[in-house]
Design an enzyme around this catalytic site. Structure first.
Site, short mmCIF file in Angstrom:
data_model
loop_
_atom_site.label_atom_id
_atom_site.label_comp_id
_atom_site.label_asym_id
_atom_site.label_seq_id
_atom_site.Cartn_x
_atom_site.Cartn_y
_atom_site.Cartn_z
N LYS A 86 0.85 -1.20 0.00
CA LYS A 86 0.00 0.00 0.00
C LYS A 86 0.87 1.23 0.00
O LYS A 86 1.85 1.30 0.75
CB LYS A 86 -0.86 -0.03 1.28
CG LYS A 86 -1.76 1.17 1.46
CD LYS A 86 -3.14 0.92 0.89
CE LYS A 86 -3.98 2.18 0.79
NZ LYS A 86 -3.65 3.00 -0.39
N LYS A 110 5.30 2.66 8.30
CA LYS A 110 4.08 3.36 8.72
C LYS A 110 2.96 2.36 9.01
O LYS A 110 2.24 2.48 10.00
CB LYS A 110 3.57 4.29 7.60
CG LYS A 110 4.35 5.56 7.43
CD LYS A 110 3.61 6.50 6.46
CE LYS A 110 4.57 7.52 5.90
NZ LYS A 110 3.93 8.55 5.07
N LYS A 122 5.10 1.97 -3.09
CA LYS A 122 5.15 3.38 -3.50
C LYS A 122 5.33 3.46 -5.00
O LYS A 122 5.96 2.58 -5.59
CB LYS A 122 6.35 4.09 -2.82
CG LYS A 122 6.26 5.59 -2.83
CD LYS A 122 5.22 6.06 -1.85
CE LYS A 122 5.29 7.49 -1.47
NZ LYS A 122 4.66 7.72 -0.17
N THR A 206 -3.98 13.25 6.80
CA THR A 206 -2.57 13.38 7.18
C THR A 206 -2.43 14.51 8.19
O THR A 206 -1.79 14.36 9.24
CB THR A 206 -1.69 13.65 5.93
OG1 THR A 206 -1.99 12.64 4.97
CG2 THR A 206 -0.21 13.60 6.27
N ASN A 237 -1.14 19.90 0.87
CA ASN A 237 -2.25 19.22 1.53
C ASN A 237 -2.04 19.15 3.05
O ASN A 237 -2.89 19.60 3.82
CB ASN A 237 -2.43 17.81 0.93
CG ASN A 237 -3.47 16.99 1.66
OD1 ASN A 237 -3.22 16.49 2.75
ND2 ASN A 237 -4.65 16.88 1.10
N SER A 364 -6.78 5.79 4.48
CA SER A 364 -6.83 5.02 3.23
C SER A 364 -7.26 3.58 3.55
O SER A 364 -8.04 2.98 2.81
CB SER A 364 -5.45 4.97 2.59
OG SER A 364 -5.28 6.05 1.71
N1 GLU Z 1 1.09 8.92 0.23
C1 GLU Z 1 0.66 8.82 1.58
C2 GLU Z 1 1.80 8.39 2.47
O1 GLU Z 1 2.95 8.55 2.12
C3 GLU Z 1 -0.58 7.97 1.73
C4 GLU Z 1 -0.46 6.54 1.31
C5 GLU Z 1 -1.80 5.83 1.30
O2 GLU Z 1 -2.78 6.44 1.63
O3 GLU Z 1 -1.79 4.64 0.94
O4 GLU Z 1 1.61 7.97 3.56
#
Ligand code: GLU
Length: 430
Positions: A86, A110, A122, A206, A237, A364
């Site tokens: 993810k 994370k 990613k 976030t 954002n 998410s």
């Molecule tokens: N791009 C965001 C991050 O770096 C969200 C990733 C997501 O929602 O899967 O955490």
């Protein structure tokens, strides 16, 4: 790897450095240290030091002037022992393969810290969306999905927004994937518009996660938000919503910035006015005459500093001059490891990116759960669940830091990597 060979590699990489910190290499080093502290053998590091899969794609796009431009894109999947991978897809001219790899490892961390059933992924495309039309962006987004479609999917790897990508881009990507598979697939991607199965609260998630971390960090220092002076670097954002939440909660936001420069007012900036004037890329400073540089902004007199822009902002060069007593990282990688050590020695509480910015992927996950069950939650339900995840995660990292006598970044790495290492062990991979 033998320690001599390892040292040679460290020296070689040090020489190659052009002043910018090597994100991928330093991430590997911290993972190694975290695994050693947890008592894992070298083979665990060997498995986790690189993504299990990295796809590079070339995407031809018909531009508005009739020419064809070929864009390069990436999708990195760090590890899928815990579950599907993810993570977001960024559109930026400076995207590199190494950066995408490092960021996919951070997504593993994370998801480990917040205890989500995912591994890290990613993606990125080398492009400058600020110079592209709506139609060109749509064709690029659809082209990317066609190019990576074999390795992504609702139970394989679930993309999301990241730097310079938004809910419209997620909608085009979801539509393209659904057309390819010939059935509606809202769970393929998160960060979608609400009408297409997006979740309430995803857009601000976030920033909300960062705000919860700020509240928890203040508690540890017996400080009150209403008395705090806050500086936020970045007005995209995360930065803009955070400035709004802090302002609404009665804190004084004394500094904000975009890539061109910063605005400072010791009596507190008029955040609602600034939010009204910013463009969709977070640009604001050029509307004003009295601006300061981003370097000056970081060193302003304040209680809480929130780097919410790009990586490598707090380094060994300026870490001595930071005046904040709490730093909460909303961006990915804003502080180098050397700077982290200096700040720790100075008694500054640093809440690391992989914890502080995990609110986005947490909501998410809620979006994906809602898509899978076809039943949707209210805004209050989402915020309540996010609050619980962030507070639990903060407490776990804080307590681990105390118990192991390490800083919060190392504690976060230890917790973040442990779940994947354990899942890989149970699967019999190591
Ligand atoms: N791009 C965001 C991050 O770096 C969200 C990733 C997501 O929602 O899967 O955490």
């Amino acid at each position: 790897m033998s320690s001599v060979k390892e040292k040679e590699e460290v020296l070689k990489r040090e020489e190659e450095k052009d002043g910018s910190d090597d994100l991928f290499f330093s991430t590997q080093q911290v993972i190694k240290e975290a695994l050693t502290k947890l008592g894992y053998r070298d083979e665990v590091f060997e498995l986790l030091k690189e993504p299990i899969r990295m796809l590079t794609v070339r995407i031809p796009v018909k531009m508005d002037n009739g020419s064809i431009q070929i864009f390069t894109g990436f999708r990195s999947q760090h590890n899928d022992a815990v579950g599907p991978t993810k993570g977001g897809v960024r559109f930026h001219p400076e995207v590199t393969e190494e950066e995408v790899k490092a960021l996919s490892i951070w997504m593993t961390l994370k998801c480990g810290i917040t205890n989500l059933p995912y591994g890290g992924g990613k993606g990125g495309i080398i492009c400058d969306p600020r110079k592209m039309s709506f139609g060109e962006l749509e064709r690029l987004s659809r082209g990317y999905v066609r190019a990576v479609s074999q390795i992504v999917g609702p139970t394989k790897d679930i993309p999301a927004p990241d730097v310079y990508t938004n809910s419209q881009i997620m909608a085009w990507m979801m539509d393209e994937y659904s057309r390819l598979r010939e059935f509606d697939s809202p769970g393929f991607i998160t960060g979608k518009p609400i009408v297409l199965g997006g979740s309430h609260g995803r857009e601000t998630a976030t920033a909300r996660g960062v705000a919860i971390c700020i509240a928890e960090a203040l508690k540890t220092k017996n400080l009150r938000l209403q008395d705090a002076r806050i500086v936020v670097q970045g007005f995209g954002n995360a930065g803009s919503f955070l400035a709004k939440f802090m302002h609404d909660a009665g804190a004084k936001v004394v500094g904000i910035s975009d890539v061109h420069g910063g605005l400072y007012d010791p009596n507190g900036l008029d955040i609602p006015y600034l939010l009204d004037r910013r463009d969709s890329f977070g640009m604001i400073s050029q509307l004003f005459q009295n601006t300061i540089s981003n370097e000056e902004l970081l060193e302003l007199d304040c209680d809480i500093l929130v780097p919410a822009a790009v990586s490598n902002q707090i380094t060994a060069q300026n870490a001595h001059r930071i005046k904040a007593s709490i730093i909460v990282e909303a961006a990915n990688g804003p502080t180098t490891m050397e700077a982290t050590n200096i700040l720790t020695e100075r008694g500054i509480l640093l809440v690391p990116d992989i914890l502080a910015s995990a609110g986005g992927v947490t909501v998410s996950y809620f979006e994906w759960v809602q898509n899978n069950q076809g039943y949707y939650w209210s805004e209050e339900e989402v915020y309540g669940k996010l609050q619980r995840v962030m507070i639990d995660s903060f407490e776990t990292v804080f307590e681990t830091a105390q118990a192991h006598q390490v800083n919060m970044r190392m504690a976060a790495y230890m917790i973040g990597i442990r779940k994947t290492a354990e899942a890989a062990r149970f699967r019999g991979w190591i």
